[in-house]
Design a protein around this motif. Structure first.
Motif, PDB file in Angstrom:
ATOM      1  N   GLN A  53      -8.383 -23.300  12.070  1.00  0.00           N
ATOM      2  CA  GLN A  53      -9.547 -23.812  12.777  1.00  0.00           C
ATOM      3  C   GLN A  53      -9.094 -24.250  14.152  1.00  0.00           C
ATOM      4  O   GLN A  53      -7.922 -24.516  14.356  1.00  0.00           O
ATOM      5  N   ASN A  54     -10.057 -24.385  15.069  1.00  0.00           N
ATOM      6  CA  ASN A  54      -9.672 -25.107  16.266  1.00  0.00           C
ATOM      7  C   ASN A  54     -10.016 -26.576  16.056  1.00  0.00           C
ATOM      8  O   ASN A  54     -10.729 -26.940  15.121  1.00  0.00           O
ATOM      9  N   TRP A  65     -13.862 -27.729  15.591  1.00  0.00           N
ATOM     10  CA  TRP A  65     -14.554 -27.791  14.304  1.00  0.00           C
ATOM     11  C   TRP A  65     -13.848 -28.724  13.329  1.00  0.00           C
ATOM     12  O   TRP A  65     -14.465 -29.327  12.463  1.00  0.00           O
ATOM     13  N   LEU A  93      -5.468 -24.648  18.207  1.00  0.00           N
ATOM     14  CA  LEU A  93      -5.593 -24.178  16.817  1.00  0.00           C
ATOM     15  C   LEU A  93      -4.752 -25.019  15.857  1.00  0.00           C
ATOM     16  O   LEU A  93      -3.598 -25.335  16.148  1.00  0.00           O
ATOM     17  N   ARG A  96      -6.481 -26.125   8.944  1.00  0.00           N
ATOM     18  CA  ARG A  96      -7.568 -27.021   8.532  1.00  0.00           C
ATOM     19  C   ARG A  96      -7.009 -28.284   7.857  1.00  0.00           C
ATOM     20  O   ARG A  96      -6.284 -28.177   6.868  1.00  0.00           O
ATOM     21  N   HIS A 155     -19.137 -26.369  10.391  1.00  0.00           N
ATOM     22  CA  HIS A 155     -19.536 -24.974  10.604  1.00  0.00           C
ATOM     23  C   HIS A 155     -20.918 -24.716  10.014  1.00  0.00           C
ATOM     24  O   HIS A 155     -21.765 -24.087  10.630  1.00  0.00           O
TER      25      HIS A 155
END
Lengths: 520, 561
Positions: A286-287, A290, A356, A359, A368
């Protein structure tokens, strides 16, 4: 039951292997187990099995057991037998007058650095060598070489004999041996010492009676395995079935089955669907947008530190974040935007948002889902693999599952939040007693921590939840109240699986996986 | 989240009544605290505080303040937080600090003699506030001194690192700031905060005596508070004026709770700030929030009465007033965590007690469902288990070697972590087969055969994906036993595809992990989705496996629905 009936039923249930053993034994003299192999077609494993059964039935008894230690050369020893021990080779090298330093020794003798280290250490300790000028190793004049030579001699003796009884060694050899063998471990040893047990058996009084009956028995053919042929030609009718000893515990076998922890999570999944929740999924990478920003965690939040999440090496950043989410979230952080908040009052940095990470929380899935257009009313869950920058130990796995989700709707408020949590307590922990305590999460307000009274674990924290802050929902285009919840199910699962170390949930040991029961 | 030690003696002194651990624990909900541990011998209690936005609660003073207000034994009404008094002492701030650490706030606390207990308390508060709220002193750092030795006004200046010298705490000889950063343990720890700047902060008095080198270290001459001190000078430096003021406000309220008189200090900045050019600290933060009653009702799911709201907020330290349609709540200036009206609503709920809310079920009906890929995975898992395979579950974060060298796949492109903790957890797996081989390597003692499988996520670097990689769902199955061979696995693949209605084909291929001539590509509905084959002896040797293995790996995400 009379003795005679006892004997009858015993005789009927005897396995052919047992009959073979009984026929070779007597009550008057002991018979060595090695002798049992000679007069029959038994192998050692079958013999031990049959003797075990008969001993349990008290038909035979073990009257003598001797343990013999047999010395052999281990792999390392075999190579020393050919090339000499590192100690002997170092001494030989120095005797020849070669100049060598500790650093060169391994290359010169083609030995492992560790072997050289151990050997030089031992030689120094027993004052055979010293380090002289310029770091060169020197032989101590008149040094006592008996230990080095003794080992060489012992290796040669064992090598020649193949194996040798430990009792046959001299006291000096025994002493040398004690430092140089391994029993079964993986460490390198020169010798291997195996224990050989031999037993002698004799028939008991009961055994005597059984043996007599066995010998007198009119040889009728007994059926072991029923075969298709017997069924086809009806020949089974003339035969009797040998009775099995069905009280024996069978061996465990490997069967096809789900992993018990996955099975537990499957049940959680089923429960969630039954409660009207739909599953969400999002990528492992994820970045930070989020993973954190969309959840109103300020970019200076301690949990976003390099010490709390895993960052991706290449590429370092995601593509630009889609609008209007980027601008909305950035504004919520900077000054609240139009969320009614004053925000965190700092300069929101785009490149940090695009950094990045692996998660770190399942709530990323919820962010999301809210942005992608969640149903209203809607209930969602995810069982997300998450990563935290923690030292791996009994309570921290490199990656683990988080069970999380959201609930959207016009009737969502603090009271329905409590109602939902109570349902989770009942459905997932079979708990009816619950306690709600104020909690803090960056993305919810009010926030709740739920403690439940688990039927076997007592009071425990089951999870956290809250109403998503307007700074989270509004930038993502959601204008109804939203509950965010997360559950900590690992402790219950671990108790159900009988394990105490979270790493065992991801064990690579098939024996352990096969031994775990299905969690209830 | 901070964990602090609270002494029962301090608790009782501040609340002026006996307070058992049980009663204390029951009150901790008010401060989002949890009692971790109680030592009945020493009276020490370990308390974990969950609210990372309430540094005022990370000390016994703050906890007892919140509890005391609720018990109507205390108020949030501190004169020095209401409006600035006229100070007699000053700090002059140098314009050169703008880049490195521009803000300072300070006060003097007198009338309380420092004893061991208070000293321990002060140090603990200082540590927690600097570490957590101040982000290891980056945002906020605190200095406390004996005020009697100082010559006012003080000067907060930017100096060049090589010039100024003083004796730092813990050493006997004077060092330059540059040397402190190189040799002093605190210098090495906190030096990086200022290191990239040309000029560094220094706080000295009018006689030139150095107080400290914020945020790194105090001087040993005046920078150490001792038992017996009666007048303390407290200062906070930082990068954000509001945070600096908040920190001095909460330190001042803590000292006032012990009975100290707080004397404010005027800080003269070189330029305008949000609080003016001359700022007297402590000072009010003037946070006032208007919350319509309707917002309370909607968020809490019940009809609230404005009087109840006002009463509950007052019992939580707010100054609350009823308006025609709601309340106006003024936040006490020792906290600055109210960003949105929802924060006030939560405080109301906490003050009332969460137990006073009746749980209700959401009435909206929704239909639950699994993700389609999850459903497919579950079906595949059932089939494999039915065929006699044991499912395993592995970590996704693995060692690079397992995916590359051990598989004879050198230089494969992987999603790797930049801040690796241990090499065994450095990359995300791009295939599951290595996870199964790891199980095989660890399980030579388990009875054979070993039919294993795992369905799970893998990550594949993908240049055109917005996140630079793609997460896929893979299946891998493997059979390890003395006679493992291609055809038995091919037969299982055949049955799996048959039952799932997948049109599949296998075509010979060469792959470094498999024996040449015994490996095939699997295509399903025309899409290449995986591999099947006997694992090459090189790979088995790399892993230290001594039984033959046959395996398949399929990308379930690529199979058309």
């Amino acid at each position: 039951m009379t003795l005679s009936e006892d004997v009858d039923s015993l005789v009927e249930s005897l396995h052919p292997l047992e009959v073979t053993v009984i026929n070779q034994l007597s009550s008057q003299r002991e018979t060595a187990d090695t002798a049992l192999l000679e007069g029959s077609d038994l192998d050692a494993a079958r013999r031990d099995m049959a003797c075990g059964w008969l001993t349990e039935k008290q038909v035979i008894e073990c009257v003598r057991e001797t343990v013999r230690s047999v010395v052999r050369l281990a792999e390392t020893g075999e190579s020393y037998a050919l090339k000499g021990t590192p100690e002997a080779r170092i001494v030989a090298l120095l005797k020849r007058g070669d100049e060598v330093s500790l650093g060169e020794l391994a290359t010169t003798l083609e030995l492992e650095q560790a072997e050289v280290g151990t050997a030089v250490g031992a030689l120094r300790k027993s004052a055979v060598i010293t380090t002289g000028s310029g770091g060169l190793l020197e032989l101590v004049p008149g040094a006592d070489l008996s230990a080095v030579e003794g080992v060489t001699g012992l290796i040669a003796t064992v090598h020649e004999a193949g194996s040798i009884d430990q009792d046959d060694l001299t006291d000096d050899q025994q002493k040398l041996l004690s430092g140089l063998y391994r029993k079964r471990g993986k460490s390198k040893g020169v010798f291997r010492v195996d224990e050989h047990r031999s037993r002698s058996y004799q028939l008991t009084r009961l055994g005597d009676a059984v043996a007599g009956r066995v010998r007198d028995r009119v040889p009728t053919e007994e059926i072991g395995q029923l075969t298709p042929e017997m069924l086809a030609d009806g020949s089974w009718k003339e035969k009797s079935f040998r009775r099995y000893n069905i009280s024996l515990r069978p061996p465990r076998v490997g069967v096809g089955r789900k992993h018990p922890y996955r099975a537990y999570l499957d049940r959680v999944k089923a429960k969630m669907v039954a409660m009207g929740f739909s599953q969400m999924k999002s990528p492992l990478v994820q970045n930070e947008f989020w993973n954190n920003d969309a959840l109103f965690m300020p970019q200076f939040h301690p949990a976003r530190d390099i010490h709390d999440a895993y960052f991706v090496a290449e590429p370092r950043h995601s593509a630009p974040i889609p609008e209007p989410f980027y601008s909305n979230v950035a504004a919520a952080h900077a000054d609240g935007g139009n969320t009614g908040s004053i925000g965190w009052n700092y300069n929101f940095r785009e490149m940090q948002a695009r950094r990045l990470v692996l998660r770190s929380q399942g709530t990323a899935d919820s962010a999301h889902k809210l942005a992608d257009g969640a149903d209203v009313p809607g209930k969602y869950f995810s069982i997300a693999r998450c990563f935290r920058y923690d030292q791996v130990d009994a309570t921290h796995a490199p990656d683990f599952f988080q069970v999380e989700g959201i609930v959207l709707g016009d009737d969502i408020n603090f009271r329905t939040l409590l109602g939902l949590l109570k349902m989770f307590a009942k459905e997932l922990a079979r708990a009816t007693e619950v306690k709600f305590l104020p909690a803090y999460f960056p993305f919810t307000e009010p926030s709740v921590e739920m403690h439940v009274k688990h039927p076997t674990l007592g009071w425990m924290e089951l999870g956290g939840a809250g109403l998503l802050r307007p700074e989270v929902t509004q930038p993502l285009g959601v204008d109804v109240p939203v509950i965010a919840w997360g559950l900590g199910l690992d402790r219950m699962a671990m108790v159900a699986l009988g394990i105490h170390d979270i790493r065992d949930l991801f064990s690579s040991d098939l024996g352990m996986i096969r031994s775990m029961r299905i969690p209830q | 989240m901070p964990t602090i030690t609270v002494h029962r003696a301090d608790l009782e002194r501040l609340l002026d009544e006996p307070f058992e651990a049980d009663r204390f624990e029951a009150q901790l909900a008010l401060v989002k605290g949890e009692l971790d541990d109680v030592d009945p011998e020493t009276g020490e209690m370990r308390v974990e505080l969950n609210d990372t936005n309430r540094p005022d609660l990370w000390c016994v003073e703050g906890i007892t303040r919140q509890i005391g207000i609720h018990l109507q034994k205390k108020t949030s009404d501190y004169a020095f937080l209401q409006q600035p008094e006229t100070p007699t002492r000053e700090i002059k701030v140098d314009a050169g600090l703008a880049e490195v650490r521009p803000y300072i706030a300070a006060c003097i606390a007198r009338g309380v003699t420092v004893d061991d207990r208070l000293l321990t308390q002060l140090i603990q508060t200082q540590e927690k506030v600097c570490d957590v709220f101040g982000r290891k002193r980056k945002g906020v750092a605190i200095g406390i001194y004996s005020a009697e030795k100082l010559a006012f006004p003080l000067h907060y200046e930017a100096v060049s690192p090589g010039e100024s010298q003083f004796v730092p705490l813990g050493l006997d000889e004077p060092l330059s700031l540059e040397q402190i950063v190189q040799v002093h343990p605190k210098g090495r720890e906190y030096g990086p905060i200022v290191e990239n700047h040309g000029r560094w902060p220094l706080l000295r008095d009018d006689a030139g005596v150095v107080l400290s080198f914020p945020p790194v270290i105090n001087s040993s001459t005046v920078g150490e508070v001792q038992v017996g001190d009666k007048e303390l000078f407290l200062e906070v430096t930082g990068t954000n004026l509001r945070q600096v003021v908040l920190a001095i406000n909460l330190l001042a309220t803590n000292m006032a709770d012990w009975g100290a008189t707080i004397e404010p200090v005027r800080v003269c900045f070189a330029e305008e700030t949000e609080f003016g050019r001359e700022v007297t600290t402590p000072r009010p933060l003037h946070r006032q929030v208007t919350v319509p009653l309707d917002d309370f009702n909607k968020a809490l799911g019940e009809d609230t009465a404005v009087d109840d709201v006002v009463a509950a907020l007052s019992a939580y330290g707010y100054q609350a007033e009823a308006t025609s349609d709601g309340v106006v709540a003024s936040v006490p200036s020792y906290r600055d965590d109210i960003l949105h009206p929802v924060d006030v609503i939560e405080d109301y709920a906490i003050s009332r007690g969460y137990d006073s809310f009746e749980a209700a079920m959401p009435s909206d009906f929704t239909v639950g469902s699994l993700d389609p890929l999850e459903r497919l995975s579950d079906t595949v898992r059932e089939q494999l288990a039915g065929m006699g395979f044991q499912e395993v579950l592995s970590n996704i974060l693995v060692g690079r070697e397992e995916l590359t060298d051990l598989m004879e796949l050198h230089g494969a492109s992987l999603v790797s972590v930049s801040n690796v903790m241990t090499a065994s957890y450095g990359v995300l797996r791009n295939a599951i087969l290595p996870s199964l081989l790891r199980v095989e390597r660890e399980s030579a003692n388990a009875g054979y055969p070993h039919p294993l499988f795992e369905v799970g996520e893998v990550a594949i670097p993908t240049a055109d994906d917005p996140m630079g990689s793609e997460t896929r769902m893979h299946l891998s199955a493997m059979m390890a036993h003395a006679e493992a061979n291609f055809s038995e696995m091919a037969a299982r693949l055949e049955m799996l595809c048959y039952y799932l209605g997948w049109e599949h084909q296998i075509e010979p291929t060469d792959h470094a992990s498999y024996i040449p001539g015994r490996a095939a590509r699997i295509t399903i509905a025309g899409w290449e989705v995986g591999l099947i084959g006997e694992i090459s002896p090189e790979v088995l040797e790399n892993w230290g496996i001594t039984v033959p293995c046959v395996a398949l790996e399929i990308n379930l995400s690529a199979i058309p629905e």
